[in-house]
Design a protein around this motif. Sequence first.
Motif, PDB file in Angstrom:
ATOM      1  N   TYR A  97       0.826  -1.209   0.000  1.00 47.89           N
ATOM      2  CA  TYR A  97       0.000   0.000   0.000  1.00 47.89           C
ATOM      3  C   TYR A  97       0.861   1.260   0.000  1.00 47.89           C
ATOM      4  N   ASN A  98       2.140   1.080  -0.232  1.00 48.77           N
ATOM      5  CA  ASN A  98       3.052   2.218  -0.195  1.00 48.77           C
ATOM      6  C   ASN A  98       3.983   2.208  -1.388  1.00 48.77           C
ATOM      7  N   GLY A 127      -6.867   4.665   3.015  1.00 49.65           N
ATOM      8  CA  GLY A 127      -6.244   3.432   3.462  1.00 49.65           C
ATOM      9  C   GLY A 127      -6.288   3.299   4.975  1.00 49.65           C
ATOM     10  N   LEU A 144      -5.316  -4.697   5.975  1.00 48.29           N
ATOM     11  CA  LEU A 144      -5.136  -3.422   5.283  1.00 48.29           C
ATOM     12  C   LEU A 144      -6.210  -3.273   4.229  1.00 48.29           C
ATOM     13  N   GLU A 146      -7.939  -0.461   1.257  1.00 52.77           N
ATOM     14  CA  GLU A 146      -7.934   0.799   0.514  1.00 52.77           C
ATOM     15  C   GLU A 146      -8.700   0.590  -0.789  1.00 52.77           C
TER      16      GLU A 146
END
Length: 335
Positions: A97-98, A127, A144, A146
Motif C-alpha cells: 500500500y506504499n 487506506g 489493510l 484501501e
Amino acid sequence: MSLGDTGDEEPPIFSALTVHLKLVHESLRCLISAGQALVTISPSGIRFSVETARSCQGHVNLDAALFSRYDYNGSATDPAVCVNVELKAMLEVLGLYNSAISPSSFANNGGGDIGAGYGTNALRIGGTMRLMYERTGEPLVMVLEEAEVVTRCKLTTYEPSSLVDMRLQSVPPQHKIILKKSTWLHEAITELERGNGKELIIRQSPFRPYFRLASEGIHGRAQMDYPNDRDVLEVFECESEARNVYHFALIRHAYRAMGQATKVSLRTDDRGVLSMQFLLSFNEKESFVEYRFVPLADDDEEEEDEDVGSGGVEATEDDLDRRGRVRADETLAYS
C-alpha cells in the motif's frame, strides 16, 4: 463481523485501527530489517525493537494517539505483552500500500515532512490498517484496506527475545543535544565516513569546541565543530567533557532515520552509551525512532584538541542555513 468483535468471547488482548499507513511504514523501514523484531504492546502504544551485535539497538515507538482506535486488554499483572515477529514480512505487506515511494524520495527530500517524498496517488486518503493480537501464541493479524481492496495477513508470533539493557543511566547527568535539523547530522557523519574512517569520535564539552564529530582514516583526520548557538543546537546540556568512540558500521544503521527526521536528540551517559532519537512526521502526526549504541573501549590518550582555525571546521549558522531551515513551529519534547 468487524476485527476485534468476538461476540460473547473474551475481547482480544490488543486491537487497533489507524489511517496513518505511510508514517507507520516509513518508521518501521528505519529499523534493521534482518531477522525478527521484538514487539511490545502496552496501554500507551506499540514498540518495535531490533538488536545487532549486542552493541546496537533500534526502537520505533508508535504512540496510542497515532491510532483512531486503540484497545489493550492485557492482564493487570502484566504492564505489557511481548512477542517476536518477522519484521521483513510485515514491511512487505505494508509496502503493498506504499508502492508509490521512489527509492530516492527521502534522499532528495532532505528530512522534514515525510509526505514530500510521495506522489499524488500515494497522498490519497482512505487506506486503513487494523491490528489484532487475540491470545498468547496466536498470530498478529494485519488487515489493510484501501479502495475496497482488502489484504489480510497473519504474522506468526514467537517467544520474545531478550535484549541487552542499553538504557541510559540518569546519574551522573546525561549529556543532551538537540539539533534543529536532523539532516545536518546526517550530512556531517556521512561526509566523515567517506574519508575511509572506521570510527566516529563524538566529543561534548561545556567549553569550545562544544560539540565535535571527528574521524581518522587513510586520508588523515577530519572533524566538524558545532557552535553553542540556539539557531544550530536547540538544546545543549553538558556539565563535563566527554569523548566517546563508535563503529561507523553500527552508526550506519541509523542513516535512514537520520535522513528522514525533522529533529534529532543525542544523549550519552557516563558509560558512553549513545542514544539518537529521531522525530518523524507526516500530516501533523508523529512517531519516534531511537537508536542506541555501545561505545568502543578507548584506552588511548586523546590527542590535544586543536582550536578552531587550526584544522577544525566550525559549522556556522550560515553554513547550516544553506541546507534548509526547520519551521519555527516544529518543537519537540524528548523523554
